[in-house]
Each structure stands twice: as C-alpha cells, then as structure tokens.
Scaffold this motif. Structure first.
Motif, PDB file in Angstrom:
ATOM      1  N   GLY A  98     -11.651  30.115   2.987  1.00 40.60           N
ATOM      2  CA  GLY A  98     -10.552  31.452   1.835  1.00 40.60           C
ATOM      3  C   GLY A  98     -12.196  32.656   2.070  1.00 40.60           C
ATOM      4  N   LEU A  99     -12.960  32.497   1.702  1.00 46.23           N
ATOM      5  CA  LEU A  99     -14.429  33.560   1.173  1.00 46.23           C
ATOM      6  C   LEU A  99     -14.256  33.753   2.938  1.00 46.23           C
ATOM      7  N   ASN A 100     -14.128  33.154   4.111  1.00 47.29           N
ATOM      8  CA  ASN A 100     -15.237  33.369   4.995  1.00 47.29           C
ATOM      9  C   ASN A 100     -13.746  34.320   6.152  1.00 47.29           C
ATOM     10  N   ALA A 101     -12.772  34.310   5.490  1.00 47.64           N
ATOM     11  CA  ALA A 101     -11.476  34.446   5.704  1.00 47.64           C
ATOM     12  C   ALA A 101     -11.200  36.095   5.014  1.00 47.64           C
ATOM     13  N   GLY A 102     -11.254  36.100   3.982  1.00 46.08           N
ATOM     14  CA  GLY A 102     -11.362  37.066   3.821  1.00 46.08           C
ATOM     15  C   GLY A 102     -10.731  37.993   2.058  1.00 46.08           C
ATOM     16  N   CYS A 103     -10.729  36.971   1.367  1.00 46.55           N
ATOM     17  CA  CYS A 103     -10.386  36.583   0.155  1.00 46.55           C
ATOM     18  C   CYS A 103     -11.882  37.026  -0.831  1.00 46.55           C
ATOM     19  N   ASP A 104     -11.402  37.480  -1.943  1.00 48.30           N
ATOM     20  CA  ASP A 104     -12.675  39.114  -2.023  1.00 48.30           C
ATOM     21  C   ASP A 104     -13.270  37.843  -3.537  1.00 48.30           C
ATOM     22  N   ALA A 105     -12.500  36.627  -3.760  1.00 46.89           N
ATOM     23  CA  ALA A 105     -13.147  35.865  -5.158  1.00 46.89           C
ATOM     24  C   ALA A 105     -13.078  34.371  -4.954  1.00 46.89           C
ATOM     25  N   TRP A 106     -13.311  33.547  -5.770  1.00 43.76           N
ATOM     26  CA  TRP A 106     -13.600  32.195  -5.618  1.00 43.76           C
ATOM     27  C   TRP A 106     -12.862  31.703  -6.752  1.00 43.76           C
ATOM     28  N   TYR A 107     -12.420  31.290  -7.192  1.00 43.66           N
ATOM     29  CA  TYR A 107     -11.312  30.748  -8.636  1.00 43.66           C
ATOM     30  C   TYR A 107     -12.371  28.886  -8.655  1.00 43.66           C
ATOM     31  N   SER A 108     -13.561  28.381  -9.421  1.00 45.49           N
ATOM     32  CA  SER A 108     -13.761  27.646  -8.746  1.00 45.49           C
ATOM     33  C   SER A 108     -13.872  26.808 -10.153  1.00 45.49           C
ATOM     34  N   VAL A 109     -13.624  25.363  -9.593  1.00 47.18           N
ATOM     35  CA  VAL A 109     -13.805  24.025 -10.906  1.00 47.18           C
ATOM     36  C   VAL A 109     -15.231  23.580 -10.530  1.00 47.18           C
ATOM     37  N   ILE A 110     -15.720  23.165  -9.952  1.00 50.23           N
ATOM     38  CA  ILE A 110     -17.197  22.727 -10.141  1.00 50.23           C
ATOM     39  C   ILE A 110     -17.973  23.644 -10.151  1.00 50.23           C
ATOM     40  N   GLY A 111     -17.277  25.134  -9.757  1.00 49.96           N
ATOM     41  CA  GLY A 111     -18.389  26.301 -10.320  1.00 49.96           C
ATOM     42  C   GLY A 111     -18.152  26.789 -12.106  1.00 49.96           C
ATOM     43  N   GLY A 112     -17.433  25.938 -12.756  1.00 47.47           N
ATOM     44  CA  GLY A 112     -17.529  25.390 -14.055  1.00 47.47           C
ATOM     45  C   GLY A 112     -18.378  24.508 -14.894  1.00 47.47           C
ATOM     46  N   LEU A 113     -19.391  23.830 -13.378  1.00 43.14           N
ATOM     47  CA  LEU A 113     -20.385  22.595 -13.740  1.00 43.14           C
ATOM     48  C   LEU A 113     -21.548  23.254 -13.272  1.00 43.14           C
TER      49      LEU A 113
ATOM     50  N   LEU B 151      -7.485  39.399  -4.114  1.00 42.81           N
ATOM     51  CA  LEU B 151      -6.826  37.553  -3.337  1.00 42.81           C
ATOM     52  C   LEU B 151      -7.957  36.581  -4.018  1.00 42.81           C
ATOM     53  N   GLY B 152      -7.680  35.590  -4.689  1.00 38.38           N
ATOM     54  CA  GLY B 152      -9.131  34.780  -4.723  1.00 38.38           C
ATOM     55  C   GLY B 152      -7.911  33.653  -4.935  1.00 38.38           C
ATOM     56  N   ILE B 153      -9.593  32.620  -4.028  1.00 36.67           N
ATOM     57  CA  ILE B 153      -9.203  31.031  -3.292  1.00 36.67           C
ATOM     58  C   ILE B 153      -9.263  30.493  -4.736  1.00 36.67           C
ATOM     59  N   SER B 154      -8.313  29.668  -4.527  1.00 37.53           N
ATOM     60  CA  SER B 154      -8.559  28.488  -5.156  1.00 37.53           C
ATOM     61  C   SER B 154      -8.161  26.967  -4.600  1.00 37.53           C
ATOM     62  N   GLY B 155      -9.293  25.512  -5.065  1.00 36.44           N
ATOM     63  CA  GLY B 155      -9.449  24.377  -4.323  1.00 36.44           C
ATOM     64  C   GLY B 155     -10.648  24.212  -3.645  1.00 36.44           C
ATOM     65  N   ASP B 156     -11.591  23.971  -4.426  1.00 38.09           N
ATOM     66  CA  ASP B 156     -12.829  23.880  -3.555  1.00 38.09           C
ATOM     67  C   ASP B 156     -13.464  24.130  -2.670  1.00 38.09           C
ATOM     68  N   PRO B 157     -12.681  22.651  -2.122  1.00 39.49           N
ATOM     69  CA  PRO B 157     -12.936  22.169  -0.245  1.00 39.49           C
ATOM     70  C   PRO B 157     -12.630  23.139   0.525  1.00 39.49           C
TER      71      PRO B 157
ATOM     72  N   ILE C 202      -4.443  37.919  -7.253  1.00 39.47           N
ATOM     73  CA  ILE C 202      -3.645  36.111  -7.111  1.00 39.47           C
ATOM     74  C   ILE C 202      -4.258  35.490  -7.088  1.00 39.47           C
ATOM     75  N   LYS C 203      -4.609  34.487  -7.569  1.00 34.04           N
ATOM     76  CA  LYS C 203      -5.425  33.409  -7.007  1.00 34.04           C
ATOM     77  C   LYS C 203      -4.172  32.498  -6.643  1.00 34.04           C
ATOM     78  N   ILE C 204      -4.288  32.687  -5.031  1.00 36.28           N
ATOM     79  CA  ILE C 204      -3.696  31.676  -4.546  1.00 36.28           C
ATOM     80  C   ILE C 204      -3.745  30.230  -3.946  1.00 36.28           C
ATOM     81  N   PRO C 205      -3.243  29.513  -3.284  1.00 36.82           N
ATOM     82  CA  PRO C 205      -3.672  28.069  -3.589  1.00 36.82           C
ATOM     83  C   PRO C 205      -4.343  27.448  -1.758  1.00 36.82           C
ATOM     84  N   PRO C 206      -4.967  26.479  -2.130  1.00 34.38           N
ATOM     85  CA  PRO C 206      -5.894  26.629  -0.651  1.00 34.38           C
ATOM     86  C   PRO C 206      -5.550  26.929   0.690  1.00 34.38           C
ATOM     87  N   VAL C 207      -6.361  27.351   1.218  1.00 37.33           N
ATOM     88  CA  VAL C 207      -5.776  27.988   2.909  1.00 37.33           C
ATOM     89  C   VAL C 207      -6.035  26.944   3.900  1.00 37.33           C
ATOM     90  N   GLY C 208      -6.391  25.592   4.017  1.00 31.78           N
ATOM     91  CA  GLY C 208      -7.324  24.769   4.487  1.00 31.78           C
ATOM     92  C   GLY C 208      -8.907  25.320   5.516  1.00 31.78           C
TER      93      GLY C 208
END
Length: 298
Positions: A198-213, A187-193, A158-164
C-alpha cells in the motif's frame, strides 16, 4: 496528521474494567518511539465492546500520555447520537482527530452512511478519518461514495482495507480513488501484511496494529517506503511473514496481537473483552515460536 505511521494500541481489559496502567504503558512506548500518530479505539482497541464513559476515559488517558504525538480517537457506534457523544468526549479530551466506521446491526444503505458522515462532520472542530473496514462493519464502500464523503468539510483521510500484494493492482486502486477525492484528503492502508504494498503504491499512511506493539520496526518499514526505497520496505515486510501467516490463520490481527502482548508481559491476562479470547493451547505455542523466531520478546 494523516501521514506516516499511525500506531494502534490495544485497550487491555478484563470483565472488571480497563487495565489503565497497561494501557498507559503502551501509549508511552509509542510516544517515546515518536510515531506519527497514535490511534485509539479502533478495532485493535476493541471500541465496540466499551461503554461511552469507558471510551471517554481511554481518550483522556491517551492524550494525557501521548506527549506531542497527535492522537486519533475512534468514535464509531451503532447510533448516531452515540457517535456524536463519542466525538464530543474525544474533542474535550484533546484528540487531534477522530476515526469513524459505519457500525450497524442492520445493513446500511449508501445514503444512510453518507448522512452519518455529514451529520458528524457538521459537529466536529477536528479532522475526521473515514474507516473503511468491511470485515467488521459488513458495509462495502463504493469509490463513488468515498468521493462524495471526501467532499465533506472535516474529512481529511480514508483508511482503506488491504490492497493485496499486487503492486500494479494496488496502484490502480489508489489512482482510481485519488481521482475522486480532494487533494488534501490522504489515503492510508490498513492490514499489516499489505502495508508495504500500500505504501509503495502511493498510500500516505499506514494504520498499523503491529505498530502498536513494535513501533520502531513499523517505523523502519514506513520510513523506507516514504523515502522511495520500495525494495527495503518489501524486505522488511517479508521478514515479518511468520507473523503475517498467524494473522491469516487466526482470522486477523487482534487475537494475535493480544496474545503477543500477553506472552511478552506488555499486558496481563486476560486482556480482551468477553466473549473474545486470546489464543490458547497449541495455538498459543505457535505464537510463542514466532515471537522467538522474530526476536519479539522485548
């Protein structure tokens, strides 16, 4: 598959068609960086603006140039028949998984969204990632609906929205979801900021825009979080704050990332489908300043 850094490149195009050479260059850069997966035809890839045959072509080009890196292909569309066609072309191209958002013009009900995922799941031979992106689909997943959909056979992430940026709140949100989904669903976090949080809180993945560049920088943040070094992950994210500020000011990541790609010569101008435009005038100068400040020219 659905862990670590999933880097999402742009689909550079103009009104005459897709810039295949530039797209292949972006994909090869990600493959050379050895990201954990490459995600094409997500929001960053402007999937909603492409015809079915164009999407099939992008899936094929990505798989052909990704080397050993797994490819995730977005299949969202307004009608279920088109989603199924996109899923078939992605599988025929050799995609290792697909990404599906509940795209609609009319507001969908929970039952309609569940039926969409159930129908698509039955047609798949590869895993599926649920794309929860209320900012574009205007559909709000409840935790309970996520729990129902996560029971479907092909659903694996599940690619979840930003968690703040409140770590405790993010942990609570992720814990609440994990209690409702099978253990094999990541669970994967989106929203680069929000990636570090998200990762520190326990998400398994980062679905990243900036990672594409800039995959190497995004990998550094991801690997720090995976190693349990929350402080380093946070520090790396804070260093990118001038970029995150642009995201906030200009309504998200797509226009900013596309503008950076044009300025740095990774793609030609224009690179977005009309009526979308990259930033111009003083706004573009602001992006140029951030590129210089963060040493992103290369």
């Amino acid at each position: 598959m659905f862990t670590g850094l999933s880097a999402f490149p742009l689909t550079p195009m103009n009104e005459q068609g897709i810039n295949e050479r530039a797209f292949v260059g972006l994909v090869k850069h990600l493959a050379d960086a050895n990201v954990d997966s490459i995600g094409v035809l997500g929001s960053t890839g402007s999937y909603a603006y492409l015809r079915t045959e164009e999407r099939a072509r992008i899936a094929k080009l990505c798989v052909e140039n990704a080397g050993s890196v797994p490819v995730v292909v977005g299949i969202g569309a307004l009608r279920t028949r088109d989603v199924l066609a996109n899923a078939e072309s992605a599988q025929q191209a050799g995609a290792r998984s697909v990404l599906l958002a509940p795209v609609s013009y009319q507001k969908l009900t929970d039952d309609e969204v569940y039926d969409l995922y159930a129908t698509v799941s039955r047609s798949l031979s590869v895993p599926l990632c649920v794309y929860d992106n209320p900012g574009t689909t205007h559909f709000e997943f409840s935790d309970e609906l996520h729990g129902r959909i996560a029971q479907l056979e092909q659903v694996r992430s599940i690619k979840i929205p930003p968690v703040g940026n409140d770590l405790d709140a993010a942990r609570e949100r992720i814990s609440r979801l994990r209690a409702l989904i099978p253990t094999e669903v990541t669970l994967g976090i989106s929203g680069d900021p929000a990636a570090a949080t998200g990762l520190n809180a326990g998400c398994d993945a980062w679905y990243s825009v900036i990672g594409g560049l800039y995959p190497h920088a995004a990998l550094a943040l991801t690997r720090a979080a995976q190693a349990g070094d929350a402080q380093q992950a946070n520090s790396l994210s804070i260093a990118w704050e001038p970029l995150w500020a642009l995201y906030r000011e200009y309504g998200g990541s797509l226009r900013v990332a596309a503008t950076i790609a044009e300025i740095t010569g990774k793609v030609s101008q224009p690179c977005l489908p009309q009526p979308l435009k990259t930033l111009q005038g003083n706004d573009r100068k602001r992006v140029e300043q951030v590129i210089k400040q963060l040493d992103l020219a290369s």
